[in-house]
Design a protein around this motif. Structure first.
Motif, PDB file in Angstrom:
ATOM      1  N   PHE A   1       0.860  -1.187   0.000  1.00 42.92           N
ATOM      2  CA  PHE A   1       0.000   0.000   0.000  1.00 42.92           C
ATOM      3  C   PHE A   1       0.893   1.232   0.000  1.00 42.92           C
ATOM      4  N   THR A   2       0.314   2.333  -0.356  1.00 42.95           N
ATOM      5  CA  THR A   2       1.024   3.609  -0.335  1.00 42.95           C
ATOM      6  C   THR A   2       0.546   4.411   0.856  1.00 42.95           C
ATOM      7  N   ALA A   3       1.466   4.823   1.710  1.00 40.44           N
ATOM      8  CA  ALA A   3       1.135   5.686   2.844  1.00 40.44           C
ATOM      9  C   ALA A   3       1.365   7.134   2.419  1.00 40.44           C
ATOM     10  N   VAL A   4       0.340   7.951   2.568  1.00 40.67           N
ATOM     11  CA  VAL A   4       0.419   9.357   2.165  1.00 40.67           C
ATOM     12  C   VAL A   4       0.299  10.223   3.422  1.00 40.67           C
ATOM     13  N   PRO A   5       1.423  10.695   3.980  1.00 43.69           N
ATOM     14  CA  PRO A   5       1.368  11.515   5.194  1.00 43.69           C
ATOM     15  C   PRO A   5       0.721  12.872   4.922  1.00 43.69           C
ATOM     16  N   MET A   6      -0.085  13.297   5.885  1.00 45.10           N
ATOM     17  CA  MET A   6      -0.769  14.587   5.791  1.00 45.10           C
ATOM     18  C   MET A   6      -0.317  15.476   6.953  1.00 45.10           C
ATOM     19  N   ILE A   7      -0.370  16.783   6.734  1.00 49.04           N
ATOM     20  CA  ILE A   7      -0.054  17.748   7.785  1.00 49.04           C
ATOM     21  C   ILE A   7      -1.127  18.828   7.803  1.00 49.04           C
ATOM     22  N   ASP A   8      -1.135  19.637   8.867  1.00 51.72           N
ATOM     23  CA  ASP A   8      -2.053  20.767   8.947  1.00 51.72           C
ATOM     24  C   ASP A   8      -1.568  21.872   8.011  1.00 51.72           C
ATOM     25  N   GLY A   9      -2.452  22.330   7.142  1.00 46.93           N
ATOM     26  CA  GLY A   9      -2.160  23.462   6.283  1.00 46.93           C
ATOM     27  C   GLY A   9      -2.993  24.657   6.690  1.00 46.93           C
ATOM     28  N   PRO A  10      -2.903  25.756   5.973  1.00 44.95           N
ATOM     29  CA  PRO A  10      -3.672  26.958   6.334  1.00 44.95           C
ATOM     30  C   PRO A  10      -5.182  26.754   6.262  1.00 44.95           C
ATOM     31  N   ASP A  11      -5.627  25.818   5.423  1.00 46.92           N
ATOM     32  CA  ASP A  11      -7.061  25.582   5.262  1.00 46.92           C
ATOM     33  C   ASP A  11      -7.518  24.248   5.830  1.00 46.92           C
ATOM     34  N   GLY A  12      -6.560  23.375   6.182  1.00 47.21           N
ATOM     35  CA  GLY A  12      -6.882  22.030   6.641  1.00 47.21           C
ATOM     36  C   GLY A  12      -5.795  21.076   6.183  1.00 47.21           C
ATOM     37  N   TYR A  13      -6.063  19.789   6.264  1.00 49.71           N
ATOM     38  CA  TYR A  13      -5.053  18.798   5.914  1.00 49.71           C
ATOM     39  C   TYR A  13      -4.615  18.900   4.451  1.00 49.71           C
TER      40      TYR A  13
ATOM     41  N   LEU B   1      -9.000   6.077   2.709  1.00 50.20           N
ATOM     42  CA  LEU B   1      -8.411   4.893   2.090  1.00 50.20           C
ATOM     43  C   LEU B   1      -8.929   4.815   0.660  1.00 50.20           C
ATOM     44  N   VAL B   2      -8.028   4.905  -0.298  1.00 48.02           N
ATOM     45  CA  VAL B   2      -8.408   4.849  -1.710  1.00 48.02           C
ATOM     46  C   VAL B   2      -8.062   3.463  -2.238  1.00 48.02           C
ATOM     47  N   VAL B   3      -9.075   2.771  -2.712  1.00 43.76           N
ATOM     48  CA  VAL B   3      -8.935   1.404  -3.228  1.00 43.76           C
ATOM     49  C   VAL B   3      -9.310   1.408  -4.702  1.00 43.76           C
ATOM     50  N   ASP B   4      -8.318   1.182  -5.537  1.00 45.61           N
ATOM     51  CA  ASP B   4      -8.554   1.179  -6.991  1.00 45.61           C
ATOM     52  C   ASP B   4      -9.318   2.427  -7.443  1.00 45.61           C
ATOM     53  N   GLY B   5      -8.913   3.576  -6.893  1.00 54.54           N
ATOM     54  CA  GLY B   5      -9.502   4.845  -7.304  1.00 54.54           C
ATOM     55  C   GLY B   5     -10.769   5.245  -6.585  1.00 54.54           C
ATOM     56  N   GLN B   6     -11.304   4.382  -5.712  1.00 49.85           N
ATOM     57  CA  GLN B   6     -12.509   4.699  -4.951  1.00 49.85           C
ATOM     58  C   GLN B   6     -12.157   4.889  -3.482  1.00 49.85           C
ATOM     59  N   ALA B   7     -12.774   5.872  -2.846  1.00 49.49           N
ATOM     60  CA  ALA B   7     -12.384   6.259  -1.493  1.00 49.49           C
ATOM     61  C   ALA B   7     -13.370   5.811  -0.420  1.00 49.49           C
ATOM     62  N   LEU B   8     -12.814   5.370   0.695  1.00 52.02           N
ATOM     63  CA  LEU B   8     -13.552   5.207   1.950  1.00 52.02           C
ATOM     64  C   LEU B   8     -13.031   6.278   2.896  1.00 52.02           C
ATOM     65  N   THR B   9     -13.949   6.953   3.595  1.00 54.44           N
ATOM     66  CA  THR B   9     -13.528   8.071   4.441  1.00 54.44           C
ATOM     67  C   THR B   9     -14.032   7.940   5.868  1.00 54.44           C
ATOM     68  N   ASP B  10     -14.407   6.751   6.268  1.00 54.54           N
ATOM     69  CA  ASP B  10     -14.869   6.501   7.629  1.00 54.54           C
ATOM     70  C   ASP B  10     -14.057   5.352   8.201  1.00 54.54           C
TER      71      ASP B  10
END
Length: 224
Positions: free
Chosen positions: A28-40, A64-73
């Motif tokens: 899998f690819t881990a994509v680290p996020m940080i706080d930006g001026p507007d949000g992550y 979590l993006v699986v084959d281009g489709q996202a789960l966000t919960d």
């Protein structure tokens, strides 16, 4: 094999799916996020918060993006990831266990996290009046402690939260054990107050996947 990408922030609730992915293990690819001026936004600056909202409309982690489709919960993605290796039993071994896992995950994500820690860390979600924020935070703190007591009662004397073996519920519970530091509760306080939960978390933290995720996200172990 599906293509998977996890958008996560160090130490956040996104560590639970991070642990599960490492536990599988699958690429899998881990994509680290940080706080930006507007949000992550992407830690490497490759995309903005506005770009991230095309993946996660609310702009929260994890995604979590699986084959281009996202789960966000979190509850949904842990259910999905548990199902990738049903032989492990992390998603339950029968219909009753699967229902209990769903019950735990929904309550942890929607109630303890959303209402409890949401109120503690984001009182502005509940009132624009900043003078009200201290009382919102205080009420949230009390509610979190009520939830912690419910976790302890729910585990009882069982080896794990749902029963005799590890499930994704135990992995998610580790997040809230770590977050107890936000309540100024020491490790000793937590073990004394919640001994059943502590025994489960001590076992969970021995997993290579948990230790690897915590090291990757720069988090200190709770148990040695």
């Amino acid at each position: 094999m599906s293509s998977l990408a996890l958008y996560h922030r160090d130490g956040a609730c996104s560590m639970a799916p991070h642990i599960r992915l490492l536990h599988l293990p699958i690429p899998f690819t881990a994509v680290p996020m940080i706080d930006g001026p507007d949000g992550y936004q992407a830690a490497d600056g490759s995309f903005s918060h506005a770009d991230y909202r095309k993946i996660s409309p609310a702009g929260f982690v994890p995604a979590l993006v699986v084959d281009g489709q996202a789960l966000t919960d979190n509850a949904a993605m842990l259910t999905y990831l548990a199902g990738l290796r049903q032989d492990e039993g992390l998603g339950g071994s029968d219909e009753w266990e699967r229902a209990k896992i769903g019950e735990w995950l929904a309550w942890l994500a929607g109630t303890l996290h959303g209402r409890g820690f949401g109120g503690l860390w984001r009182p502005g979600r509940y009132s624009d009046d900043e003078t009200m924020w201290p009382s919102i935070e205080a009420k949230a703190r009390g509610f979190i402690l009520e939830c912690f007591a419910r976790i302890e009662a729910g585990i009882g004397g069982k080896p794990y939260a749902v029963g005799e073996r590890l499930t994704v519920v135990d992995i998610m519970l580790h997040t809230f054990w770590r977050w107890s530091r936000a309540l100024s509760l020491s490790q000793e306080d937590m073990v004394a107050r919640y001994p059943g939960w502590a025994k489960v978390m001590a076992k969970v933290e021995k997993l290579d996947s948990v230790r690897s995720a915590m090291a990757a996200e720069g988090q200190e172990l709770c148990f040695t």
